[in-house]
Design an enzyme around this catalytic site. Sequence first.
Site, PDB file in Angstrom:
ATOM      1  N   ASP A 105      15.982  -0.560  12.362  1.00 38.00           N
ATOM      2  CA  ASP A 105      15.077   0.557  12.693  1.00 38.00           C
ATOM      3  C   ASP A 105      15.825   1.731  13.333  1.00 38.00           C
ATOM      4  OD1 ASP A 105      12.945  -0.898  11.671  1.00 38.00           O
ATOM      5  OD2 ASP A 105      12.510  -1.822  13.602  1.00 38.00           O
ATOM      6  N   HIS A 151       8.853   3.071   9.112  1.00 33.56           N
ATOM      7  CA  HIS A 151       8.590   2.194  10.260  1.00 33.56           C
ATOM      8  C   HIS A 151       7.337   2.704  10.982  1.00 33.56           C
ATOM      9  CE1 HIS A 151       9.451  -0.615  13.471  1.00 33.56           C
ATOM     10  NE2 HIS A 151       9.191   0.362  14.337  1.00 33.56           N
ATOM     11  N   SER A 199       0.841  -1.209   0.000  1.00 32.10           N
ATOM     12  CA  SER A 199       0.000   0.000   0.000  1.00 32.10           C
ATOM     13  C   SER A 199       0.875   1.257   0.000  1.00 32.10           C
ATOM     14  CB  SER A 199      -0.995  -0.002   1.166  1.00 32.10           C
ATOM     15  OG  SER A 199      -0.343   0.207   2.393  1.00 32.10           O
ATOM     16  N   THR A 214      -2.693   5.482   6.837  1.00 28.64           N
ATOM     17  CA  THR A 214      -3.115   6.677   6.091  1.00 28.64           C
ATOM     18  C   THR A 214      -2.053   7.777   6.216  1.00 28.64           C
ATOM     19  OG1 THR A 214      -4.377   7.651   7.924  1.00 28.64           O
ATOM     20  CG2 THR A 214      -5.588   6.206   6.443  1.00 28.64           C
ATOM     21  N   SER A 269       7.498   6.765  11.057  1.00 32.35           N
ATOM     22  CA  SER A 269       8.747   7.505  10.851  1.00 32.35           C
ATOM     23  C   SER A 269       9.407   7.040   9.556  1.00 32.35           C
ATOM     24  CB  SER A 269       9.745   7.218  11.980  1.00 32.35           C
ATOM     25  OG  SER A 269       9.174   7.451  13.246  1.00 32.35           O
ATOM     26  N   GLU A 274       1.223   7.087   6.761  1.00 32.23           N
ATOM     27  CA  GLU A 274       2.383   6.603   5.994  1.00 32.23           C
ATOM     28  C   GLU A 274       2.248   6.984   4.523  1.00 32.23           C
ATOM     29  OE1 GLU A 274       3.569   2.511   6.614  1.00 32.23           O
ATOM     30  OE2 GLU A 274       2.751   2.521   8.641  1.00 32.23           O
ATOM     31  N   ASN A 298      13.780   3.832   4.885  1.00 30.50           N
ATOM     32  CA  ASN A 298      12.812   2.861   5.385  1.00 30.50           C
ATOM     33  C   ASN A 298      11.676   3.619   6.060  1.00 30.50           C
ATOM     34  OD1 ASN A 298      11.761   0.264   6.091  1.00 30.50           O
ATOM     35  ND2 ASN A 298      12.512   0.581   8.175  1.00 30.50           N
ATOM     36  N   THR A 325      20.640   2.467   8.279  1.00 29.69           N
ATOM     37  CA  THR A 325      22.006   2.152   8.700  1.00 29.69           C
ATOM     38  C   THR A 325      22.007   0.701   9.171  1.00 29.69           C
ATOM     39  OG1 THR A 325      21.608   2.809  10.983  1.00 29.69           O
ATOM     40  CG2 THR A 325      22.404   4.531   9.490  1.00 29.69           C
ATOM     41  N   ILE A 343      15.991  -8.747   6.936  1.00 26.79           N
ATOM     42  CA  ILE A 343      17.032  -7.947   7.587  1.00 26.79           C
ATOM     43  C   ILE A 343      18.202  -7.832   6.616  1.00 26.79           C
ATOM     44  CG2 ILE A 343      18.752  -7.999   9.447  1.00 26.79           C
ATOM     45  CD1 ILE A 343      16.512  -9.114  11.246  1.00 26.79           C
TER      46      ILE A 343
HETATM   47  C1  GRF Z   1       3.957  -0.602   6.827  1.00 30.21           C
HETATM   48  O1  GRF Z   1       3.285  -0.548   8.038  1.00 30.21           O
HETATM   49  C2  GRF Z   1       5.371  -0.081   7.000  1.00 30.21           C
HETATM   50  O2  GRF Z   1       5.457   0.923   7.974  1.00 30.21           O
HETATM   51  C3  GRF Z   1       6.122  -1.296   7.436  1.00 30.21           C
HETATM   52  O3  GRF Z   1       5.563  -2.350   6.703  1.00 30.21           O
HETATM   53  C4  GRF Z   1       4.206  -2.030   6.357  1.00 30.21           C
HETATM   54  C5  GRF Z   1       4.088  -2.174   4.880  1.00 30.21           C
HETATM   55  O4  GRF Z   1       2.767  -2.069   4.443  1.00 30.21           O
HETATM   56  N1  GRF Z   1       7.536  -1.128   7.217  1.00 30.21           N
HETATM   57  P1  GRF Z   1       2.426  -2.024   2.890  1.00 30.21           P
HETATM   58  O5  GRF Z   1       2.985  -3.291   2.268  1.00 30.21           O
HETATM   59  O6  GRF Z   1       3.051  -0.797   2.324  1.00 30.21           O
HETATM   60  O7  GRF Z   1       0.927  -1.987   2.818  1.00 30.21           O
END
Ligand code: GRF
Length: 213
Positions: free
Chosen positions: A143, A107, A13, A170, A134, A172, A105, A139, A90
């Site tokens: 996280d 998170h 997503s 939403t 975030s 993100e 990344n 690095t 990882i």
């Molecule tokens: C998200 O919650 C992101 O923060 C985490 O993995 C999830 C990925 O969701 N790293 P999607 O595949 O983008 O829907």
Amino acid sequence: MFQIAVLISGSGSNLQALIDNQTKFGYRIAVVLSNVADAYGLVRAQQAGIATCVVNHKDYDGREAFERAMIQALDAYQPQLVVLAGFMRILTPTFITHYAGKMLNIHPSLLPKLKGLHTHARAIEDKESEHGASVHFVTAELDGGPIIAQGRVPVQPDDTADALAKLVLTVEHQLYPAVVAGIVKGMISAPPDVRIDDILAPIDLPLLLQKVA
Ligand code: GRF
């Protein structure tokens, strides 16, 4: 056009949000790489006419060989930025060093709080009043890495982990394209040595959206 590569393992997503904002923010997704052959994000990429590739970790003898194969696949597209969007492996210094200062990344927590998995349930358990997402430079510390920007949501007393996860997603979906836009515009850059875990003062999402608009 600024070229990015997006790495996924699942639903994608965040990838969809990055796809939808390419024209608005002036970048192009050159390739989507997944380590999972049936990740739905690959369908999203194909529907948008974006090149895809699968590098399945199970086909390689160890992390180094897997990462070398990913580097080879990605570098064919010469990405200027590598964007991890729900990529569930990882990474070792082999990969991280190759893209030092050029890898992001996202998170689902207000880092440095709640590193690792199950962040939404843990935010509720910890009785946090605020939660969110975030974006940080990658690095070698999981996280870890300099935090670039954050989006916040309030935690309600009766929230479930699922409801909170949906709400954070939403955020993100606004945050990730806006951070990429900030990098494309030269407003955000990696500190000279991203191996040093110096936290940048994270930009809050509303201010970031204003700056990249
Ligand atoms: C998200 O919650 C992101 O923060 C985490 O993995 C999830 C990925 O969701 N790293 P999607 O595949 O983008 O829907």
